[in-house]
Motif scaffolding. Structure first.
Motif, short mmCIF file in Angstrom:
data_model
loop_
_atom_site.label_atom_id
_atom_site.label_comp_id
_atom_site.label_asym_id
_atom_site.label_seq_id
_atom_site.Cartn_x
_atom_site.Cartn_y
_atom_site.Cartn_z
N ALA A 50 0.84 -1.35 0.27
CA ALA A 50 -0.19 0.03 0.07
C ALA A 50 0.76 1.14 0.22
N GLY A 51 0.55 1.98 -0.65
CA GLY A 51 1.21 3.45 -0.66
C GLY A 51 2.63 3.71 -1.81
N ALA A 52 3.30 2.17 -1.92
CA ALA A 52 4.49 2.02 -2.33
C ALA A 52 4.61 3.56 -3.94
N ALA A 53 3.82 3.48 -4.79
CA ALA A 53 3.43 4.46 -5.50
C ALA A 53 3.49 6.00 -4.84
N SER A 54 3.77 6.27 -4.27
CA SER A 54 3.73 6.89 -3.10
C SER A 54 4.75 7.03 -2.54
N GLY A 55 5.91 6.33 -2.64
CA GLY A 55 6.82 6.75 -1.96
C GLY A 55 6.85 5.80 -0.41
N VAL A 236 1.82 8.53 -8.68
CA VAL A 236 1.06 7.82 -10.00
C VAL A 236 2.17 7.07 -10.66
N GLY A 237 2.53 6.30 -10.47
CA GLY A 237 3.77 5.15 -11.87
C GLY A 237 3.51 4.65 -12.92
N PHE A 238 4.17 3.88 -14.12
CA PHE A 238 3.52 3.68 -15.54
C PHE A 238 5.03 2.97 -15.35
N ARG A 239 4.59 1.48 -16.04
CA ARG A 239 5.89 0.64 -16.26
C ARG A 239 5.25 0.50 -17.74
N SER A 240 5.71 0.84 -19.03
CA SER A 240 5.74 0.51 -19.81
C SER A 240 5.75 -1.52 -20.25
N SER A 241 5.63 -1.64 -21.39
CA SER A 241 5.33 -3.61 -21.77
C SER A 241 6.84 -3.75 -21.85
N VAL A 242 7.50 -4.26 -22.52
CA VAL A 242 8.34 -5.09 -22.41
C VAL A 242 8.80 -5.37 -23.89
N HIS A 243 9.04 -5.74 -24.87
CA HIS A 243 8.66 -6.53 -26.12
C HIS A 243 9.79 -7.80 -25.84
N VAL A 275 -0.53 3.18 -8.51
CA VAL A 275 -1.46 4.63 -7.73
C VAL A 275 -1.28 4.22 -6.29
N GLY A 276 -0.69 5.20 -5.38
CA GLY A 276 -0.66 5.85 -3.89
C GLY A 276 -1.10 6.48 -3.36
N ILE A 277 -1.29 5.92 -2.33
CA ILE A 277 -1.20 7.37 -1.11
C ILE A 277 -0.81 7.18 0.14
N THR A 278 -0.31 8.26 0.27
CA THR A 278 -0.12 8.08 2.14
C THR A 278 -0.59 9.83 2.90
N ALA A 285 2.04 8.07 12.91
CA ALA A 285 0.74 7.53 12.97
C ALA A 285 0.52 7.85 10.83
N ARG A 286 1.02 7.07 10.19
CA ARG A 286 0.18 6.95 8.31
C ARG A 286 -0.59 6.09 8.20
N VAL A 287 -1.12 5.83 7.52
CA VAL A 287 -1.88 5.51 7.03
C VAL A 287 -1.70 5.73 5.04
N ASN A 288 -1.52 4.07 4.58
CA ASN A 288 -1.06 3.96 2.57
C ASN A 288 -2.21 3.42 2.33
N PHE A 289 -2.62 3.90 1.05
CA PHE A 289 -3.96 3.02 0.48
C PHE A 289 -2.83 2.51 -1.09
N GLY A 290 -3.53 1.42 -1.96
CA GLY A 290 -2.88 1.24 -3.23
C GLY A 290 -3.62 0.85 -4.00
N PHE A 291 -3.54 0.60 -5.50
CA PHE A 291 -4.00 0.68 -6.40
C PHE A 291 -2.77 -0.12 -7.47
N GLU A 292 -2.89 -1.33 -8.39
CA GLU A 292 -2.04 -1.71 -9.56
C GLU A 292 -3.05 -2.27 -10.50
N TRP A 293 -2.99 -1.62 -11.43
CA TRP A 293 -3.00 -2.51 -12.91
C TRP A 293 -2.19 -3.47 -13.30
N ASP A 294 -2.10 -4.68 -13.98
CA ASP A 294 -1.56 -4.80 -14.84
C ASP A 294 -2.28 -5.51 -15.81
N ASN A 295 -2.25 -5.03 -17.03
CA ASN A 295 -2.06 -5.64 -18.48
C ASN A 295 -2.37 -7.40 -19.40
N TRP A 296 -2.12 -8.00 -18.59
CA TRP A 296 -2.42 -9.42 -18.77
C TRP A 296 -2.69 -9.84 -19.94
#
Length: 445
Positions: A50-55, A236-243, A275-278, A285-296
């Protein structure tokens, strides 16, 4: 030509069967849906990412969002090591070919894997940072018993990858940072499965066929980090496809070994959006939220080529769905030296009954994690995390009318899987710790 099987038809059939193995195995997992490995940061793992994209993952958050490279001043490095213990067992059910059903279950097909990862950032000026992250974004090690009821669809699978991702980050202003960089990736696989030969009628004594191949590919990562208020970070982070143009060899047992040869397959890894929110609740104390989408779902159809000619099955339809992960975690500074973490995540797997194989007994999962960091000194911080994955029980069906079909030999089974992951790591700050400048001396006259 041997027996009643012609060289050309045998070769095409074998390519078709091993093609299934190639792409099925190259999308099997250890720590994330399909063949993804998420264990790139010990700190983030303690929060179930959770929150990996926000640090929340420290410098290693660059894997999810390269813009987090701007979060720490000076020269900082993090090194992480994860031990992934994947446990899985496949039990045959009614519907399995009678000759193979008597061979029994897979036994323990999960294997222990060690996954290293690291990240380093360096501040060039008050607005510019450079960094590099390394790790294994994809991987798998599975090995059922050599003789079992699903041996035509898999005897062993080994997937290895390594990625190098240099980035440059720019702090646009006090609340916005951006970063991007190339992602250089190596991918290798070695696969084995039983070979159905007219010279060996006993399923318990079938020889093995194999396939091995590797490839280098290049993609990119990009991201943005927003800190609109003190104590709030949104990333917000993006990893492209690798051919990957995978080149390798198909290896057949004697006397068919002369029918083996070079093969090629084009594989595009899935894009990842994170997407991450911290949010700070109190100073400790801190709370973290995370969302990931993988284009399988981009792995829908993959062509297999042998010695310049297409196999009988010119395309392999995998029909994977997209993967989604939702996570929440909290961390608390117990003292100036100790920080503790806990997190939970739910992952919607791209694999279900329609596309599950013996090499990929994947399903929806829940990830529970705990972690801690201990500040040994001003320069050195030690990190620890433990995670357990509860994987949904999954049914498997291969044979006529299915995506996975070898010589129309049916296999039906049910997979029970789980995983335990233990990770350790450290962060080290080079140079002297930053100190506040002394107040200017004011003279009164």
């Amino acid at each position: 030509m041997t027996g009643t099987i012609r060289s050309r038809s045998l070769r095409r059939w074998m390519l078709s069967g091993v093609s299934v193995a190639l792409l099925a195995a190259s999308v099997a997992d250890a720590g994330a849906g399909a063949f993804g490995i998420r264990e790139q940061s010990v700190e983030a793992q303690g929060l179930s990412f959770a929150g990996a994209a926000s640090g929340s993952g420290g410098v290693s958050s660059m894997f999810w969002n390269p813009a987090t490279v701007t979060m720490r001043p000076g020269w900082v490095t993090e090194q992480n090591l994860s031990v992934i213990n994947l446990s899985a067992r496949i039990t045959p059910e009614a519907g399995t070919n009678a000759a193979f059903s008597r061979l029994g279950e897979s036994g323990e097909l999960g294997q222990t894997a060690i996954v290293p990862a690291g990240a380093t950032s360096y501040q060039l000026s008050d607005r510019v940072w450079i960094g590099i992250s390394t790790g294994a974004p994809f991987g798998l090690v599975t090995k059922p018993r050599a003789t079992w009821s699903g041996e035509l669809y898999g005897r062993s699978s080994r997937i290895f990858s390594l990625a190098f991702n240099p980035v440059i980050g720019f702090k646009v202003n006090e609340w916005l940072s951006v970063a991007a960089g190339p992602n250089i990736e190596y991918f290798k696989l070695v696969l084995r499965q039983a070979f159905l030969s007219p010279l060996t009628l006993n399923p318990a004594a079938l020889p093995s066929s194999g396939l091995k191949g590797d490839s280098w590919g290049v993609g990119f990562t990009a991201g943005a980090l927003i800190t609109p208020f003190a104590g709030t970070s949104v990333g917000v982070g993006f990893r492209s496809s690798v051919h990957h143009d995978i080149g390798g060899q198909l290896i057949l047992p004697a006397p068919y070994d002369t029918l083996g040869g070079n093969i090629k397959a084009k594989l595009n890894t899935p894009e990842k959006l994170s997407v991450g929110i911290t949010q700070a609740i109190t100073p400790e104390a801190r709370v973290n939220f995370g969302f990931e989408w993988d284009n399988w779902s981009r792995l829908g159809t993959i062509a297999i080529v042998s010695n310049g000619a297409r196999a009988t099955a010119p395309a392999l339809t995998l029909n994977y769905m997209d993967g989604y992960t939702y996570s929440i975690g909290g961390e608390y500074d117990w003292s100036q030296a100790l920080t503790v973490r806990v997190g939970v995540a739910y992952e919607v797997s791209p694999i279900d009954f329609s596309n599950r194989s013996v090499r990929l007994p994947d399903g929806n999962r829940v990830n529970l994690s705990v972690g801690a960091s201990y500040r040994w000194s001003e320069k050195l911080t030690l990190n620890f995390a433990y995670s357990h994955f509860f994987v949904e029980r999954g049914r498997i069906l291969a044979g006529v009318g299915r995506d996975y079909n070898v010589q129309n030999v049916a296999f039906a089974g049910v997979a029970d899987s789980s995983a335990d992951i233990v990770s350790v790591g450290f962060r080290y700050v080079f140079g002297e710790p930053a100190v506040a400048a002394p107040a200017p001396l004011v003279r009164k006259f």
